[in-house]
Write a protein that holds these residues in place. Structure first.
Motif, PDB file in Angstrom:
ATOM      1  N   VAL A 187       4.527  17.046  27.186  1.00 12.03           N
ATOM      2  CA  VAL A 187       3.842  17.107  25.893  1.00 12.03           C
ATOM      3  C   VAL A 187       4.349  16.027  24.944  1.00 12.03           C
ATOM      4  N   MET A 188       3.479  15.676  23.997  1.00 11.74           N
ATOM      5  CA  MET A 188       3.828  14.748  22.924  1.00 11.74           C
ATOM      6  C   MET A 188       3.581  15.419  21.585  1.00 11.74           C
ATOM      7  N   ASN A 189       4.404  15.091  20.609  1.00  9.08           N
ATOM      8  CA  ASN A 189       4.195  15.579  19.256  1.00  9.08           C
ATOM      9  C   ASN A 189       2.787  15.202  18.794  1.00  9.08           C
ATOM     10  N   GLU A 190       2.062  16.173  18.261  1.00 12.25           N
ATOM     11  CA  GLU A 190       0.658  15.951  17.909  1.00 12.25           C
ATOM     12  C   GLU A 190       0.496  14.872  16.838  1.00 12.25           C
ATOM     13  N   GLY A 191       1.381  14.863  15.839  1.00 13.68           N
ATOM     14  CA  GLY A 191       1.300  13.863  14.791  1.00 13.68           C
ATOM     15  C   GLY A 191       1.465  12.447  15.332  1.00 13.68           C
ATOM     16  N   LYS A 192       2.428  12.282  16.255  1.00 15.71           N
ATOM     17  CA  LYS A 192       2.646  10.963  16.853  1.00 15.71           C
ATOM     18  C   LYS A 192       1.440  10.551  17.693  1.00 15.71           C
ATOM     19  N   TRP A 193       0.871  11.505  18.387  1.00 20.78           N
ATOM     20  CA  TRP A 193      -0.307  11.214  19.210  1.00 20.78           C
ATOM     21  C   TRP A 193      -1.460  10.702  18.339  1.00 20.78           C
ATOM     22  N   LYS A 194      -1.658  11.309  17.194  1.00 25.65           N
ATOM     23  CA  LYS A 194      -2.773  10.936  16.327  1.00 25.65           C
ATOM     24  C   LYS A 194      -2.602   9.569  15.688  1.00 25.65           C
ATOM     25  N   ARG A 195      -1.392   9.031  15.725  1.00 31.10           N
ATOM     26  CA  ARG A 195      -1.176   7.689  15.179  1.00 31.10           C
ATOM     27  C   ARG A 195      -1.718   6.600  16.100  1.00 31.10           C
ATOM     28  N   LEU A 196      -1.938   6.944  17.356  1.00 26.13           N
ATOM     29  CA  LEU A 196      -2.516   5.982  18.284  1.00 26.13           C
ATOM     30  C   LEU A 196      -4.005   5.812  18.005  1.00 26.13           C
ATOM     31  N   SER A 197      -4.507   4.645  18.281  1.00 25.57           N
ATOM     32  CA  SER A 197      -5.946   4.429  18.153  1.00 25.57           C
ATOM     33  C   SER A 197      -6.675   5.260  19.201  1.00 25.57           C
ATOM     34  N   ALA A 198      -7.946   5.519  18.954  1.00 25.09           N
ATOM     35  CA  ALA A 198      -8.746   6.284  19.909  1.00 25.09           C
ATOM     36  C   ALA A 198      -8.777   5.584  21.258  1.00 25.09           C
ATOM     37  N   ALA A 199      -8.808   4.261  21.238  1.00 23.79           N
ATOM     38  CA  ALA A 199      -8.841   3.497  22.488  1.00 23.79           C
ATOM     39  C   ALA A 199      -7.547   3.677  23.265  1.00 23.79           C
ATOM     40  N   ASP A 200      -6.411   3.606  22.556  1.00 25.05           N
ATOM     41  CA  ASP A 200      -5.128   3.767  23.248  1.00 25.05           C
ATOM     42  C   ASP A 200      -4.919   5.212  23.698  1.00 25.05           C
ATOM     43  N   GLN A 201      -5.421   6.176  22.938  1.00 25.60           N
ATOM     44  CA  GLN A 201      -5.344   7.565  23.382  1.00 25.60           C
ATOM     45  C   GLN A 201      -6.087   7.739  24.709  1.00 25.60           C
ATOM     46  N   ALA A 202      -7.274   7.168  24.773  1.00 27.54           N
ATOM     47  CA  ALA A 202      -8.065   7.270  25.998  1.00 27.54           C
ATOM     48  C   ALA A 202      -7.372   6.582  27.160  1.00 27.54           C
ATOM     49  N   THR A 203      -6.740   5.442  26.883  1.00 22.37           N
ATOM     50  CA  THR A 203      -6.046   4.708  27.949  1.00 22.37           C
ATOM     51  C   THR A 203      -4.827   5.475  28.442  1.00 22.37           C
TER      52      THR A 203
ATOM     53  N   LEU B 277      -7.245  27.085  27.974  1.00 21.02           N
ATOM     54  CA  LEU B 277      -6.046  27.201  27.145  1.00 21.02           C
ATOM     55  C   LEU B 277      -5.883  26.103  26.099  1.00 21.02           C
ATOM     56  N   ALA B 278      -6.623  25.014  26.213  1.00 23.64           N
ATOM     57  CA  ALA B 278      -6.391  23.876  25.323  1.00 23.64           C
ATOM     58  C   ALA B 278      -6.544  24.236  23.846  1.00 23.64           C
ATOM     59  N   GLY B 279      -7.432  25.171  23.526  1.00 24.76           N
ATOM     60  CA  GLY B 279      -7.629  25.558  22.137  1.00 24.76           C
ATOM     61  C   GLY B 279      -6.835  26.775  21.711  1.00 24.76           C
ATOM     62  N   ASN B 280      -6.001  27.295  22.609  1.00 30.49           N
ATOM     63  CA  ASN B 280      -5.221  28.486  22.305  1.00 30.49           C
ATOM     64  C   ASN B 280      -4.115  28.139  21.299  1.00 30.49           C
ATOM     65  N   PRO B 281      -3.933  28.952  20.249  1.00 32.27           N
ATOM     66  CA  PRO B 281      -2.924  28.642  19.221  1.00 32.27           C
ATOM     67  C   PRO B 281      -1.509  28.474  19.773  1.00 32.27           C
ATOM     68  N   THR B 282      -1.212  29.093  20.905  1.00 34.81           N
ATOM     69  CA  THR B 282       0.118  28.964  21.490  1.00 34.81           C
ATOM     70  C   THR B 282       0.471  27.505  21.760  1.00 34.81           C
ATOM     71  N   TYR B 283      -0.541  26.708  22.078  1.00 36.42           N
ATOM     72  CA  TYR B 283      -0.295  25.325  22.506  1.00 36.42           C
ATOM     73  C   TYR B 283      -0.536  24.321  21.380  1.00 36.42           C
ATOM     74  N   ALA B 284      -0.634  24.810  20.149  1.00 30.63           N
ATOM     75  CA  ALA B 284      -0.871  23.938  18.998  1.00 30.63           C
ATOM     76  C   ALA B 284       0.386  23.142  18.647  1.00 30.63           C
ATOM     77  N   GLY B 285       0.165  21.999  18.005  1.00 28.92           N
ATOM     78  CA  GLY B 285       1.276  21.176  17.523  1.00 28.92           C
ATOM     79  C   GLY B 285       1.717  20.097  18.477  1.00 28.92           C
ATOM     80  N   VAL B 286       1.160  20.106  19.693  1.00 30.69           N
ATOM     81  CA  VAL B 286       1.500  19.081  20.681  1.00 30.69           C
ATOM     82  C   VAL B 286       0.220  18.597  21.355  1.00 30.69           C
ATOM     83  N   LYS B 287       0.307  17.442  21.968  1.00 29.49           N
ATOM     84  CA  LYS B 287      -0.741  16.957  22.849  1.00 29.49           C
ATOM     85  C   LYS B 287      -0.262  17.164  24.276  1.00 29.49           C
ATOM     86  N   MET B 288      -0.994  17.958  25.030  1.00 34.54           N
ATOM     87  CA  MET B 288      -0.623  18.189  26.425  1.00 34.54           C
ATOM     88  C   MET B 288      -0.974  16.945  27.244  1.00 34.54           C
ATOM     89  N   LEU B 289       0.038  16.357  27.860  1.00 34.76           N
ATOM     90  CA  LEU B 289      -0.163  15.148  28.658  1.00 34.76           C
ATOM     91  C   LEU B 289      -0.219  15.433  30.149  1.00 34.76           C
TER      92      LEU B 289
END
Length: 351
Positions: free
Chosen positions: A250-266, A138-150
């Motif tokens: 869930v988190m807003n996708e735009g806000k999620w992308k503002r984090l560094s790759a390292a912090d996203q992974a953490t 489901l991660a790539g399904n358009p229904t779940y677009a716009g957010v980061k599933m946490l």
């Protein structure tokens, strides 16, 4: 004669310490400036176990794992209704939300497979299995677009609760007015011959006290936490659960992308499967405690007859077939394959 200098002999030391102090202060201020704080809208009370034992615990884990670079600030009150929380995150009105997929059933029809009867009684296993299934299908399904599933989670095995009698057969449930939520519960109640009454769980006390309802669908923890123990004294435990519920963080996708790759992974190191496990363990504990409390208070627990189980199974099978037949509408090519995967993951994970 020894001459003594009139200049303080510790001047150099004092200057060194002062310089170090300034450096530490600058470093501290720099660290604070780099910290990112996200808002979280929460629609249950601050004393509810979802707040104290899941959301607060997860927020502390995020802050600790990122060494303070990422912080979660829970808002003092919810921004909107529970049913609006997916959109609140997707639109960025708040950064992080949680909610029940069932509140928007048509939108999230792809996840109905996890709310059917007989899905299981181990809430940790069903929650983690749901996360694995989401990532795989489901991660790539358009229904779940716009957010980061946490994270995702399950409600646990649904129970048929009644105010005056045991519901163990089709005859027992016929024409009984039963509170329910969502299309799966509604169809179950209708197909079994009862009268479904749509109402949120928060209204159950009022409706039961006013004799608008004969019974209500809840997990055992909800019977206790919604203070329905005086109104609902009979509980039919359906092996595998009469139904289930599904939840998201869930988190807003735009806000999620503002984090560094390292912090996203953490952040994900304490989210995803870890969050789903925390969710499931907490709900399981609450269900077990509620069962013990209700037993101690003299509530009656019953098992369904073979006839009743067969009827529920027949309804379930038809619901699955109907759901699978509509797969184009929710963008899943092989819905029964997804269901089989979920069931296998649950079996592998359950105790």
């Amino acid at each position: 004669m020894t001459l003594v200098s009139s200049k303080p002999i510790f001047n150099k030391s004092i200057k060194t310490k002062a310089s170090l102090g300034v450096a530490v202060l600058v470093t501290s201020l720099s660290f604070q400036a780099q910290a990112t704080t996200f808002t979280l809208s929460n629609w249950v009370p601050p004393t509810h176990f979802v707040t104290t034992d899941i959301l607060n615990v997860w927020a502390e884990q995020v802050q600790t794992a990122t060494e303070g670079r990422v912080k979660i600030r829970m808002l003092p009150k919810p921004v909107g209704t529970p049913a609006q929380h997916w959109e609140l995150a997707r639109k960025g009105i708040v950064d992080i939300t949680w909610g029940n997929f069932t509140y928007e059933p048509d939108r999230f029809k792809s996840i109905w497979f996890a709310e059917m009867p007989f899905n299981g009684e181990d809430v940790e296993a069903s929650s983690v299995a749901l996360w694995d299934t989401y990532e795989t299908y489901l991660a790539g399904n358009p229904t779940y677009a716009g957010v980061k599933m946490l994270g995702v989670g399950s409600l646990g095995p649904g129970v048929i609760n009644h105010g005056s009698k045991a519901i163990v057969s089709s005859e027992d449930i016929a024409n009984q007015k039963i509170r329910m939520g969502g299309p799966i519960q509604k169809r179950l109640i209708e197909e079994l011959g009862a009268v479904p009454i749509a109402a949120p769980a928060t209204k159950a006390y009022e409706l039961l006290a006013g004799q608008v309802l004969d019974g209500s669908l809840h997990t055992l923890e909800s019977v206790v936490n919604f203070r329905l123990t005086d109104q609902l004294s009979h509980h039919t435990l359906i092996p595998g659960g009469f139904y289930d519920g599904t939840f998201f963080l869930v988190m807003n996708e735009g806000k999620w992308k503002r984090l560094s790759a390292a912090d996203q992974a953490t952040v994900m190191s304490v989210s995803g499967k870890v969050f789903s496990r925390l969710w499931g363990q907490t709900f399981q504990r609450e269900i077990d405690q509620a069962y013990a409390q209700l037993r101690e208070e003299g509530h009656q627990f019953s098992q369904p007859t073979e006839e009743f189980m067969a009827k529920i199974g027949s309804v379930r099978q038809q619901m699955i077939q109907d759901w699978a037949a509509e797969h184009d509408s929710y963008g899943i090519e092989q819905p029964l394959e997804m269901l089989d995967y979920y069931r296998q993951r649950y079996t592998d994970l359950s105790k």
